[in-house]
Write an enzyme that holds these catalytic residues in place. Structure first.
Site, short mmCIF file in Angstrom:
data_model
loop_
_atom_site.label_atom_id
_atom_site.label_comp_id
_atom_site.label_asym_id
_atom_site.label_seq_id
_atom_site.Cartn_x
_atom_site.Cartn_y
_atom_site.Cartn_z
N CYS A 109 35.83 31.41 37.86
CA CYS A 109 37.12 31.57 38.61
C CYS A 109 38.33 31.39 37.60
O CYS A 109 38.68 30.11 37.47
CB CYS A 109 37.67 30.93 39.92
N CYS A 202 38.40 38.20 47.84
CA CYS A 202 38.34 36.77 48.29
C CYS A 202 39.26 36.34 48.88
O CYS A 202 40.45 36.55 48.09
CB CYS A 202 37.82 36.00 47.02
N ARG A 272 33.03 29.12 51.53
CA ARG A 272 32.88 28.26 50.51
C ARG A 272 33.72 27.11 50.92
O ARG A 272 34.83 27.16 51.47
CB ARG A 272 33.72 28.94 49.08
#
Length: 415
Positions: A109, A202, A272
């Protein structure tokens, strides 16, 4: 408990719970928390088995952000003593990413502080994405660069980005209380731009900023409506030098209930455990793996995380397995539409305990005679008296450490 049976049945059918049911999960007592974890764990295992996806953060540009997000150590006016540096070069970012991949991460990321990227910034990040993919073709890359302008998501996709992260963070009704330099609608617009460009979207939240149960339910239902592939759940780290430095509202049990509620509302989405797990879940982190199917490996943006090897040991000891590079994260009905999701939050204040020292433990305290009847070694000094137990609500400022290694430094990263 009838509520939990109902929620399990709905989760297995991908049916949304009611707001009242979601609120009821958050209202359960600490005595019932294991029942809540067991129920949400059934939904998690149905859609994701026992796989845990590992993700690795690379902070491309740290600090000096013009936005005023109250939770963030990189914000305008922040007095947090974090690392501050301008853009990493593509080879530097690629080297940092390689450390995470070698530690088991299947997704990298790429995060940069700021309101949003300029076109030149998109060029920089595009070069970085290509450098990472040249080194490891199978790695997934997610970008997290702030608010996107028209056409920028498409350019990132063309450069090889797989996903884009932009969190809603809190409910629309309270968003103005934590940020004034942009709006909740701006964030929704960026998530929609990522979707429209064909990127895996996301978007997640930050818990622990003083919000109500209603706020938490509101933001999770808003996320379900946006339909991201990944929902990162961050737990606020109240870093010194930020406006929320005194906000310590979370217990391990409350964190577990928040994760369970998120799983029930988003049953087939990659949930997550993001920033703050070490600080707020602490020794109960392994229980959270029964709710979430994804974590970050090692350090965060501006703060330290648990040692990378400790993350891997925790996953194995809890009976889970690291998701392989060749495995598809999402269930078939979602993966057939788009790939898996990322989850970096753009606030640098997200978290982390000091990495534990790796010194070997001392041997057993007994004395063994030397062969041949030699003299015994001196008896070890008496063990110090155990420390007084901490109160559950006591702030754990000892678990918050500013990152001083990895990207932007000359020290090896924690991965």
């Amino acid at each position: 408990m009838d509520l939990l049976n109902t929620l399990v049945d709905k989760g297995l059918r991908r049916e949304s719970p009611t707001r009242e049911e979601a609120l009821a999960v958050l209202a359960t007592s600490d005595d019932d928390v294991l029942d809540v974890v067991a129920a949400a764990g059934k939904v998690r295992r149905h859609w994701f088995g026992r796989r845990v996806k590992l993700n690795y953060l690379v902070n491309l540009k740290s600090g000096l952000c013009p936005e005023d997000c109250s939770y963030c150590s990189q914000r305008l006016g922040s007095k947090a003593e974090i690392l501050k540096y301008t853009w990493l070069k593509p080879d530097q970012a690629s080297a940092a990413a390689a450390a995470g991949v070698s530690g088991g991460a299947k997704r990298v990321c790429l995060v940069a502080s700021g309101r949003g990227p300029t076109d030149r910034d998109v060029d920089r990040v595009s070069d970085t994405i290509r450098a990472i993919k040249e080194q490891n073709e199978s790695v997934e890359v997610c970008a997290c660069l702030g608010l996107l302008s028209d056409g920028q998501a498409e350019r990132l996709r063309e450069a090889g980005a797989d996903a884009y992260n932009h969190n809603l963070n809190t409910s629309e009704s309270t968003y103005g209380d934590i940020t004034t330099t942009h709006t909740y609608a701006d964030r929704v617009d960026t998530v929609n731009k990522a979707h429209a460009a064909g990127l895996s979207a996301c978007s997640g939240l930050i818990a622990g900023m003083g919000e109500s149960d209603e706020d938490l339910v509101d933001v999770v239902f808003s996320l379900r409506e946006l339909d991201p592939d990944s929902v990162p759940v961050n737990f606020l780290i109240p870093m010194e030098g930020t406006p929320l430095a005194k906000e310590w509202h979370l217990t391990p049990q409350r964190c577990l209930r928040i994760l369970a509620m998120t799983r029930f509302v988003c049953p087939d989405v990659e949930v997550r455990i993001a920033g703050g797990r070490e600080v707020h879940l602490r020794t109960m982190q392994p229980l959270a793996l029964h709710l979430a199917n994804s974590i970050f490996l090692g350090d965060y943006l501006t703060s330290e995380g648990q040692a990378g090897h400790a993350d891997l040991e925790m996953i194995a000891d809890a009976g889970f397995e690291v998701e392989g590079a060749g495995e598809v994260t999402l269930p078939e009905h979602r993966a057939s539409v788009r790939g898996g999701g990322c989850g970096a939050h753009e606030d640098g204040g997200a978290c982390g305990s000091h990495a534990g020292a790796d010194g070997e433990g001392a041997g057993a305290g007994g004395c063994g005679s030397h062969a041949g009847g030699g003299v015994c070694a001196p008896a070890p000094a008496a063990a110090p008296a155990p420390a007084a137990p901490r109160l559950a609500e006591e702030p754990r400022t000892d678990l918050v450490a500013v990152r001083r290694r990895g990207a932007g430094t000359d020290l090896a990263p924690n991965a």
